[in-house]
Design an enzyme around this catalytic site. Structure first.
Site, PDB file in Angstrom:
ATOM      1  CG  ASP A  64      -8.363  12.635  11.952  1.00  0.00           C
ATOM      2  OD1 ASP A  64      -7.676  11.601  11.985  1.00  0.00           O
ATOM      3  OD2 ASP A  64      -8.623  13.211  10.875  1.00  0.00           O
ATOM      4  CG  HIS A  65      -9.190   8.251  11.226  1.00  0.00           C
ATOM      5  ND1 HIS A  65      -8.784   9.464  10.736  1.00  0.00           N
ATOM      6  CD2 HIS A  65      -9.781   7.613  10.198  1.00  0.00           C
ATOM      7  CE1 HIS A  65      -9.123   9.541   9.451  1.00  0.00           C
ATOM      8  NE2 HIS A  65      -9.733   8.434   9.103  1.00  0.00           N
ATOM      9  CG  ASP A 119      -8.350   9.698   5.160  1.00  0.00           C
ATOM     10  OD1 ASP A 119      -8.520   9.077   6.218  1.00  0.00           O
ATOM     11  OD2 ASP A 119      -9.289  10.060   4.426  1.00  0.00           O
ATOM     12  NE  ARG A 379     -15.162   5.711   1.523  1.00  0.00           N
ATOM     13  CZ  ARG A 379     -13.855   5.921   1.569  1.00  0.00           C
ATOM     14  NH1 ARG A 379     -13.205   5.704   2.699  1.00  0.00           N
ATOM     15  NH2 ARG A 379     -13.211   6.318   0.516  1.00  0.00           N
ATOM     16  CB  SER A 534     -10.507   3.023   3.596  1.00  0.00           C
ATOM     17  OG  SER A 534      -9.246   2.893   4.178  1.00  0.00           O
ATOM     18  NE  ARG A 536      -9.676   1.143   6.519  1.00  0.00           N
ATOM     19  CZ  ARG A 536     -10.980   1.063   6.792  1.00  0.00           C
ATOM     20  NH1 ARG A 536     -11.570  -0.100   6.942  1.00  0.00           N
ATOM     21  NH2 ARG A 536     -11.703   2.162   6.938  1.00  0.00           N
TER      22      ARG A 536
HETATM   23  C1  MIC Z   1     -12.273   6.048   5.803  1.00  0.00           C
HETATM   24  O1  MIC Z   1     -13.029   7.009   5.709  1.00  0.00           O
HETATM   25  O2  MIC Z   1     -12.539   4.921   5.366  1.00  0.00           O
HETATM   26  C2  MIC Z   1     -10.961   6.247   6.532  1.00  0.00           C
HETATM   27  C3  MIC Z   1     -11.073   5.567   7.829  1.00  0.00           C
HETATM   28  O3  MIC Z   1     -10.748   7.620   6.744  1.00  0.00           O
HETATM   29  C4  MIC Z   1      -9.832   5.693   5.656  1.00  0.00           C
HETATM   30  C5  MIC Z   1      -8.514   5.690   6.281  1.00  0.00           C
HETATM   31  C6  MIC Z   1      -8.280   4.572   7.253  1.00  0.00           C
HETATM   32  O4  MIC Z   1      -8.756   3.463   7.057  1.00  0.00           O
HETATM   33  O5  MIC Z   1      -7.564   4.811   8.234  1.00  0.00           O
HETATM   34  C7  MIC Z   1      -9.703   6.392   4.294  1.00  0.00           C
HETATM   35  O6  MIC Z   1     -10.654   6.976   3.839  1.00  0.00           O
HETATM   36  O7  MIC Z   1      -8.666   6.276   3.651  1.00  0.00           O
HETATM   37 FE1  SF4 Z   2     -12.668  10.423   9.048  1.00  0.00          FE
HETATM   38 FE2  SF4 Z   2     -12.645   8.926   6.829  1.00  0.00          FE
HETATM   39 FE3  SF4 Z   2     -14.915   9.551   8.038  1.00  0.00          FE
HETATM   40 FE4  SF4 Z   2     -13.566  11.403   6.802  1.00  0.00          FE
HETATM   41  S1  SF4 Z   2     -14.520   9.622   5.867  1.00  0.00           S
HETATM   42  S2  SF4 Z   2     -14.523  11.597   8.805  1.00  0.00           S
HETATM   43  S3  SF4 Z   2     -11.487  10.833   7.201  1.00  0.00           S
HETATM   44  S4  SF4 Z   2     -13.303   8.290   8.882  1.00  0.00           S
END
Ligand code: MIC
Ligand code: SF4
Length: 641
Positions: A64-65, A119, A379, A534, A536
């Site tokens: 999905d990302h 995540d 965010r 995140s 990550r």
């Molecule tokens: C995010 O919202 O920052 C992400 C992208 O979903 C990350 C995961 C990632 O960096 O792949 C998260 O929230 O953990």
């Molecule tokens: Fe995707 Fe992270 Fe954004 Fe949620 S906050 S939609 S999991 S990138």
């Protein structure tokens, strides 16, 4: 003494440790989820363990990302994830089916179950009473292998809800209000458990918005009871038989209580560049808006988009405002289509994007230079949208759609009457057939890897003495987006650590990577809440690849701290925060690692200056993991006996 929901679930899943706040507990994990951007690493790590099949009740791999498939790297990752899932007994959700958290809530989350996901917004499933936590990919890989998940026993905060939402106020405003009061550091070490008469006033999608964005408080997780409302949701999703009641005992004890009167909430907005910079929407009246984005795992439900469609119905967006809509899942899209609710979106001039994370992780939809973008996301970190000088504001869908129509911020008192709050229909047509369910035995199946998938590196143990310079000094609230930015170009390298490491801190200081490469390693100095945001693990793996052996900070975010431990980086805490001001970038440090003991104070020598005292909140096991060079080395050593 009665128990709250959090302690009930922890009690039923506890494998080790005492349930006293702050002590380490090991939990049995029922379900896991991964997504493509963190999932390739997690899957490679699971493969490295050497088991034939996942040991959980359910593991799901979502794509999905990054679904853009620009160039071979990204589609190769998707093929790896698909073939790996079939081989090892994991349910696979292909690109375009929806956002992991929305799909998991609709199809798999269950009251009373433990779930960890690679995540940080995994707590979304707390909206139906799962104890759901974000974790690093390696922790998820080990949970898939049947290993317990270790956390520090949280304090449980009762969020007592009274009253009911009125006018344009929405579920999103509940979590924005909590962020306003508590800040992005306010939830560290805590679980927010919702209780009180106001709970029954909130639908499951509203609850899930709140638990989702509880991640921004730095909380371990957030959770709602499973009640009749939850049952309605399960019925609508065609899985009422999976519903069970889960409520706190009437005399349940909590470590803290916070009260929110829902009827007093008004539309709120988080201003750039932190989710806790919250003010009432009316205070910004008159500010022009160039882009509005509705979607993300926080606000992309059927109810969110139905409200959007109702407000847009028969109206046209102003030419200077771009409206982007990403439904959370194909289920949501089908439900809207069946009620004729896609047409008002299209006729108003909105753009319908794929059911994926999209603009939330900078996969397109970047705002214009210094543009004001209003988003229903969770965010608004600087640069995350892909436009460095964009000003991103976070709001509810109700607010977003009104601002899109006005082309500027407006006082909600002028929006007219709010539509009736959306309730779920009795039933919705399922999309379950779109998941790839694995065969009972996948042992003969081939796992296909593309050339971008680089095998895991073996890290060396921690040396007895770390002699290194501070190669970067950063301030408070450094997010993992600062450490490793997202966006299409960089995210396509998530399964290639040497390549992605070139981007570590690239948006903070372009000189960092060449500097640390030349020195062959170094230390990072940070302020409060280092590594928030995140999950990550690349934000730990990349620095480790570049030779970072320790970070010296005032305080750390939970998941990043665990990732540092997992990859053998010492997370050291400054005993005297004022030492932060004294230490300069390029200061030469000497850390004798044998002086570091769990919770003890140690001296770090600073060349030509006074020593600095550091401490840590590591357990003995965590320290041994770091000394071994990371969790994989540690597990291998244990297996060898
Ligand atoms: C995010 O919202 O920052 C992400 C992208 O979903 C990350 C995961 C990632 O960096 O792949 C998260 O929230 O953990
Ligand atoms: Fe995707 Fe992270 Fe954004 Fe949620 S906050 S939609 S999991 S990138």
């Amino acid at each position: 003494m009665g128990e709250n929901i959090t302690r009930k679930i922890i009690g039923a899943h506890r494998i080790s440790g005492e349930m006293t706040p702050g002590s380490e507990i090991g939990l049995r994990i029922d379900q896991t989820l991964t997504q493509d951007a963190t999932g390739t690493m997690a899957c490679l790590q699971f493969e490295a363990v050497g088991l034939d099949r996942v040991q959980t009740e359910l593991s799901v791999s979502y794509v999905d990302h990054n679904t853009l498939q620009m160039g071979f790297r990204n589609p190769d990752d998707h093929r790896y994830l698909r073939t790996m899932a079939a081989r090892y007994g994991i349910v696979f959700s292909p690109a375009g089916t929806g956002i992991c958290h929305q799909l998991h809530l609709e199809n798999f989350a269950r009251p009373g179950r433990t779930l960890i996901g690679s995540d940080s917004h995994t707590p979304t499933a707390g909206g139906v009473g799962s104890l759901a936590m974000g974790a690093g990919g390696l922790s998820v890989a080990l949970a898939m292998a049947g290993e317990p998940y270790f956390i520090s026993m949280p304090r449980v905060v009762r969020v007592l809800l009274t009253g009911r939402l009125t006018g344009w106020a929405a579920g999103k405003d509940v979590i924005l209000e909590l962020l306003r009061r508590l800040t992005v550091k306010g939830g560290v070490g805590k679980v927010f458990e919702f209780a009180g008469p106001g709970v029954a006033e909130l639908t499951v999608p509203e609850r899930a918005t709140i638990t989702n964005m509880g991640a921004e408080l730095g909380a371990t997780t957030s959770i709602f009871p499973s009640d009749e409302r939850t049952r309605e949701f399960f019925r609508c999703m065609g899985r009422e038989e999976e519903w069970t009641e889960l409520v706190a005992d009437p005399d349940a004890q909590y470590d803290e209580t916070i009260e929110i009167d829902l009827s007093r909430l008004e539309p709120l907005v988080a201003q750039p560049h932190m989710p806790d910079r919250v003010v009432p929407v009316r205070e910004l009246a008159g500010l022009p808006v160039s882009q509005v984005a509705i979607g993300s795992c926080t606000n992309s439900s059927y109810a969110d988009l139905k409200t959007t469609a109702q407000v847009l119905s028969g109206l046209r967006l102003p030419p200077e405002t771009d409206l982007l809509i990403s439904p959370g899942s194909k289920q949501v899209l089908k439900m809207l289509a069946s009620e004729g609710l896609v047409e008002p979106l299209l006729d108003a001039g909105a753009r319908l994007l794929e059911c994926s994370c999209g603009p939330c992780i900078g996969m397109g939809g970047s705002p214009v230079s210094s543009g004001v973008s209003v988003r229903t996301f969770n965010r608004n970190f600087e640069g995350r949208s892909g436009t460095k000088d964009a000003q991103v504001y976070l709001v509810s869908p109700q607010t977003a759609v009104n601002l899109a129509l006005a082309g500027q911020f407006m006082d909600p008192a002028e929006w007219g009457e709010a539509p009736k709050r959306v309730e779920l229909p009795e039933s919705a047509s399922s999309i379950r057939h779109l998941f790839h369910f694995p065969p009972a035995d996948g042992t003969g199946l081939e796992v296909v890897r593309g050339p971008n998938i680089v095998s895991l590196e073996r890290f060396d143990p921690l040396p007895e003495v770390v002699e290194a310079r501070i190669k970067l000094k950063v301030g408070d609230d450094i997010t993992t987006d600062h450490i490793l930015p997202a966006g299409a170009q960089i995210t396509a390298l998530r399964s290639n650590i040497p390549a992605i490491s070139e981007y570590i801190f690239s948006r903070v200081d372009e000189g960092f990577v060449p500097r640390i490469r030349e020195a062959g390693g170094g230390v990072i100095l940070g302020g409060e809440n280092y590594g928030q945001g995140s999950s990550r693990e690349h934000a730990a793996l990349g620095p480790r690849h570049l030779g970072v052996r320790a970070v010296l900070v005032k305080s750390l975010a939970r998941i990043h701290r665990a990732n540092l431990v997992n990859f053998g980086i010492l997370p050291l805490l400054l005993v005297r925060p004022e030492d932060y001001d004294r230490l300069e970038q390029e200061a030469q440090l000497r850390i004798r690692t044998e002086d570091i003991t769990p919770g003890g104070v140690a001296r770090v020598e600073v060349q030509g200056a006074q020593d600095v005292e550091v401490t840590n909140d590591l357990t003995e096991k965590e320290l041994n993991i770091i000394k071994a060079g990371g969790l994989l080395n540690y597990v291998r050593a244990m297996a060898r006996g």
